[in-house]
Design a protein around this motif. Structure first.
Motif, PDB file in Angstrom:
ATOM      1  N   UNK A  26       0.862  -1.204   0.000  1.00 20.74           N
ATOM      2  CA  UNK A  26       0.000   0.000   0.000  1.00 20.74           C
ATOM      3  C   UNK A  26       0.897   1.253   0.000  1.00 20.74           C
ATOM      4  N   UNK A  27       0.444   2.275  -0.658  1.00 22.08           N
ATOM      5  CA  UNK A  27       1.216   3.500  -0.757  1.00 22.08           C
ATOM      6  C   UNK A  27       0.984   4.339   0.497  1.00 22.08           C
ATOM      7  N   UNK A  28       2.065   4.641   1.196  1.00 18.02           N
ATOM      8  CA  UNK A  28       1.931   5.426   2.416  1.00 18.02           C
ATOM      9  C   UNK A  28       2.435   6.835   2.231  1.00 18.02           C
ATOM     10  N   UNK A  29       2.430   7.569   3.333  1.00 15.92           N
ATOM     11  CA  UNK A  29       2.873   8.963   3.283  1.00 15.92           C
ATOM     12  C   UNK A  29       4.338   9.055   2.883  1.00 15.92           C
ATOM     13  N   UNK A  30       5.149   8.075   3.375  1.00 12.24           N
ATOM     14  CA  UNK A  30       6.595   8.177   3.120  1.00 12.24           C
ATOM     15  C   UNK A  30       6.905   8.026   1.635  1.00 12.24           C
ATOM     16  N   UNK A  31       6.098   7.233   0.904  1.00 14.98           N
ATOM     17  CA  UNK A  31       6.319   7.113  -0.539  1.00 14.98           C
ATOM     18  C   UNK A  31       6.227   8.485  -1.210  1.00 14.98           C
ATOM     19  N   UNK A  32       5.145   9.186  -0.876  1.00 14.51           N
ATOM     20  CA  UNK A  32       4.953  10.501  -1.487  1.00 14.51           C
ATOM     21  C   UNK A  32       6.065  11.462  -1.081  1.00 14.51           C
ATOM     22  N   UNK A  33       6.472  11.377   0.202  1.00 14.64           N
ATOM     23  CA  UNK A  33       7.512  12.306   0.654  1.00 14.64           C
ATOM     24  C   UNK A  33       8.838  12.003  -0.035  1.00 14.64           C
ATOM     25  N   UNK A  34       9.105  10.707  -0.298  1.00 15.59           N
ATOM     26  CA  UNK A  34      10.357  10.373  -0.980  1.00 15.59           C
ATOM     27  C   UNK A  34      10.332  10.885  -2.415  1.00 15.59           C
ATOM     28  N   UNK A  35       9.201  10.691  -3.104  1.00 18.31           N
ATOM     29  CA  UNK A  35       9.099  11.214  -4.471  1.00 18.31           C
ATOM     30  C   UNK A  35       9.267  12.722  -4.477  1.00 18.31           C
ATOM     31  N   UNK A  36       8.627  13.376  -3.502  1.00 17.72           N
ATOM     32  CA  UNK A  36       8.731  14.825  -3.404  1.00 17.72           C
ATOM     33  C   UNK A  36      10.173  15.256  -3.164  1.00 17.72           C
ATOM     34  N   UNK A  37      10.879  14.529  -2.296  1.00 14.54           N
ATOM     35  CA  UNK A  37      12.277  14.878  -2.027  1.00 14.54           C
ATOM     36  C   UNK A  37      13.134  14.670  -3.261  1.00 14.54           C
ATOM     37  N   UNK A  38      12.846  13.596  -4.022  1.00 12.07           N
ATOM     38  CA  UNK A  38      13.622  13.355  -5.249  1.00 12.07           C
ATOM     39  C   UNK A  38      13.421  14.490  -6.243  1.00 12.07           C
ATOM     40  N   UNK A  39      12.157  14.900  -6.435  1.00 15.59           N
ATOM     41  CA  UNK A  39      11.886  15.969  -7.397  1.00 15.59           C
ATOM     42  C   UNK A  39      12.513  17.277  -6.919  1.00 15.59           C
ATOM     43  N   UNK A  40      12.440  17.500  -5.584  1.00 22.99           N
ATOM     44  CA  UNK A  40      13.057  18.712  -5.039  1.00 22.99           C
ATOM     45  C   UNK A  40      14.562  18.703  -5.283  1.00 22.99           C
ATOM     46  N   UNK A  41      15.187  17.521  -5.132  1.00 24.46           N
ATOM     47  CA  UNK A  41      16.637  17.447  -5.365  1.00 24.46           C
ATOM     48  C   UNK A  41      16.965  17.714  -6.827  1.00 24.46           C
ATOM     49  N   UNK A  42      16.095  17.229  -7.727  1.00 22.42           N
ATOM     50  CA  UNK A  42      16.318  17.512  -9.155  1.00 22.42           C
ATOM     51  C   UNK A  42      16.298  19.018  -9.395  1.00 22.42           C
ATOM     52  N   UNK A  43      15.297  19.696  -8.783  1.00 22.37           N
ATOM     53  CA  UNK A  43      15.225  21.144  -8.927  1.00 22.37           C
ATOM     54  C   UNK A  43      16.443  21.837  -8.335  1.00 22.37           C
ATOM     55  N   UNK A  44      16.920  21.306  -7.207  1.00 21.90           N
ATOM     56  CA  UNK A  44      18.090  21.903  -6.548  1.00 21.90           C
ATOM     57  C   UNK A  44      19.326  21.753  -7.419  1.00 21.90           C
ATOM     58  N   UNK A  45      19.477  20.577  -8.045  1.00 20.27           N
ATOM     59  CA  UNK A  45      20.594  20.364  -8.968  1.00 20.27           C
ATOM     60  C   UNK A  45      20.519  21.380 -10.107  1.00 20.27           C
ATOM     61  N   UNK A  46      19.287  21.603 -10.613  1.00 26.36           N
ATOM     62  CA  UNK A  46      19.126  22.582 -11.682  1.00 26.36           C
ATOM     63  C   UNK A  46      19.534  23.976 -11.240  1.00 26.36           C
ATOM     64  N   UNK A  47      19.102  24.370 -10.035  1.00 25.23           N
ATOM     65  CA  UNK A  47      19.443  25.708  -9.551  1.00 25.23           C
ATOM     66  C   UNK A  47      20.950  25.844  -9.388  1.00 25.23           C
ATOM     67  N   UNK A  48      21.610  24.761  -8.947  1.00 19.16           N
ATOM     68  CA  UNK A  48      23.037  24.870  -8.671  1.00 19.16           C
ATOM     69  C   UNK A  48      23.875  24.862  -9.942  1.00 19.16           C
ATOM     70  N   UNK A  49      23.469  24.098 -10.966  1.00 21.73           N
ATOM     71  CA  UNK A  49      24.413  23.932 -12.072  1.00 21.73           C
ATOM     72  C   UNK A  49      24.031  24.684 -13.349  1.00 21.73           C
ATOM     73  N   UNK A  50      22.809  25.200 -13.462  1.00 25.04           N
ATOM     74  CA  UNK A  50      22.483  25.929 -14.689  1.00 25.04           C
ATOM     75  C   UNK A  50      23.031  27.348 -14.612  1.00 25.04           C
ATOM     76  N   UNK A  51      23.457  27.882 -15.742  1.00 26.32           N
ATOM     77  CA  UNK A  51      23.947  29.256 -15.783  1.00 26.32           C
ATOM     78  C   UNK A  51      23.003  30.160 -16.564  1.00 26.32           C
ATOM     79  N   UNK A  52      21.974  29.589 -17.144  1.00 25.48           N
ATOM     80  CA  UNK A  52      21.027  30.389 -17.922  1.00 25.48           C
ATOM     81  C   UNK A  52      19.837  30.757 -17.031  1.00 25.48           C
ATOM     82  N   UNK A  53      19.434  32.030 -17.071  1.00 20.52           N
ATOM     83  CA  UNK A  53      18.401  32.488 -16.140  1.00 20.52           C
ATOM     84  C   UNK A  53      17.064  31.813 -16.390  1.00 20.52           C
ATOM     85  N   UNK A  54      16.730  31.557 -17.653  1.00 19.80           N
ATOM     86  CA  UNK A  54      15.454  30.910 -17.959  1.00 19.80           C
ATOM     87  C   UNK A  54      15.433  29.490 -17.406  1.00 19.80           C
TER      88      UNK A  54
END
Lengths: 100, 187
Positions: free
Chosen positions: A1-29
């Motif tokens: 069964x899908x619990x709260x932690x599943x959603x939180x892990x997916x959310x953390x993964x997506x947040x980390x992807x966004x963080x990687x983007x903020x850290x390594x992109x040099x283009x403002x867009x």
């Protein structure tokens, strides 16, 4: 069964992807796209917590986050257009005019 | 069963699409994959029973924000690949390590979850949209109005910022215009 932690892990993964983007992109867009990814990740976490604790407060905060994201995009894109008119580029290295 | 299948499908697709958004060199690829990922995120909201939030996500994010991005794309040269150089890998390493550390701290922090009581509980037999409306227009009325004012200010500032010098062309090369003019003169 899908619990709260599943959603939180997916959310953390997506947040980390966004963080990687903020850290390594040099283009403002691309930085804007990465912030949108991070805001969406937080919205998933809010909706999941709201569902599993049977509380509407999480959804309310997600609504306000969406409103803030919309106004951020409106103002930010206006600024980006101004910057592009002035410098002809959106690269952060070209825009750095304060040499410290 | 359906919930499990939908959850894993949505999560894998969303993470893949957002990876394309973050790592792609082409602005158009990044934008389309971001729009598709936002549609799939509204799928998460529908699984979680937050119907109204899912619809708002579709209308505002996919409808308004992505349309705004695609209109702004007309001002920039979107067909050219973005060239980026990472000048300082040590800084990226330090920042990445620090943010990973903060993330681990946040997730390892003890949660006193038994003490959490629902402040505005959902009601059975009432639709999600009605429930949201009841709470939004009673308990969150002032933040709602402030958000409306903020959106108005953002709209005005967007018009003023983007509206300056709209008659000047950004992407077209002005020397090309001169060339055409000189060719006409020669004729």
């Amino acid at each position: 069964m899908i619990g709260l932690s599943h959603y939180l892990i997916v959310s953390a993964l997506i947040f980390s992807i966004g963080l990687v983007g903020v850290l390594r992109r040099r283009n403002l867009l691309m930085l804007f796209f990465a912030t949108e990814v991070m805001l969406n990740a937080v919205n998933i976490a809010f909706a999941a917590i709201s569902h599993y604790y049977n509380d509407l407060t999480g959804q309310m905060f997600a609504f306000f986050i969406i409103a803030i994201a919309a106004s951020e995009v409106a103002v930010g894109l206006g600024l980006l257009i101004l910057l592009y008119k002035k410098y002809g580029s959106l690269d952060l290295d070209d825009l750095a005019n304060m040499k410290g | 069963m359906y919930e499990i299948v939908a959850f894993y499908l949505f999560s894998v697709l969303t993470i893949g699409l957002f990876l394309v958004t973050v790592l792609s060199k082409n602005v158009l690829y990044a934008m389309t994959s971001l729009a598709a990922g936002m549609v799939l995120i509204s799928g998460f909201f529908f699984i979680l029973g937050a119907d109204f939030l899912g619809v708002v996500q579709l209308v505002v994010y996919v409808g308004a924000i992505m349309a705004l991005y695609s209109f702004a794309m007309m001002f920039f040269d979107a067909t050219r690949d973005i060239k980026e150089k990472n000048t300082n890998p040590a800084l990226v390493f330090i920042l990445g390590g620090l943010s990973a550390f903060v993330l681990v701290l946040m997730f390892a922090a003890p949660i006193h979850s038994d003490a959490i009581v629902a402040l505005y509980p959902m009601h059975d037999g009432i639709g999600n949209a009605q429930d949201v409306g009841m709470v939004l227009f009673t308990k969150y009325l002032i933040p709602f109005e402030v958000a409306a004012l903020m959106l108005l200010v953002a709209m005005i500032s967007g018009i003023i910022l983007a509206g300056k010098k709209m008659d000047l062309s950004l992407t077209e090369d002005t020397s090309a215009d001169d060339e055409i003019m000189t060719k006409k003169d020669e004729k």
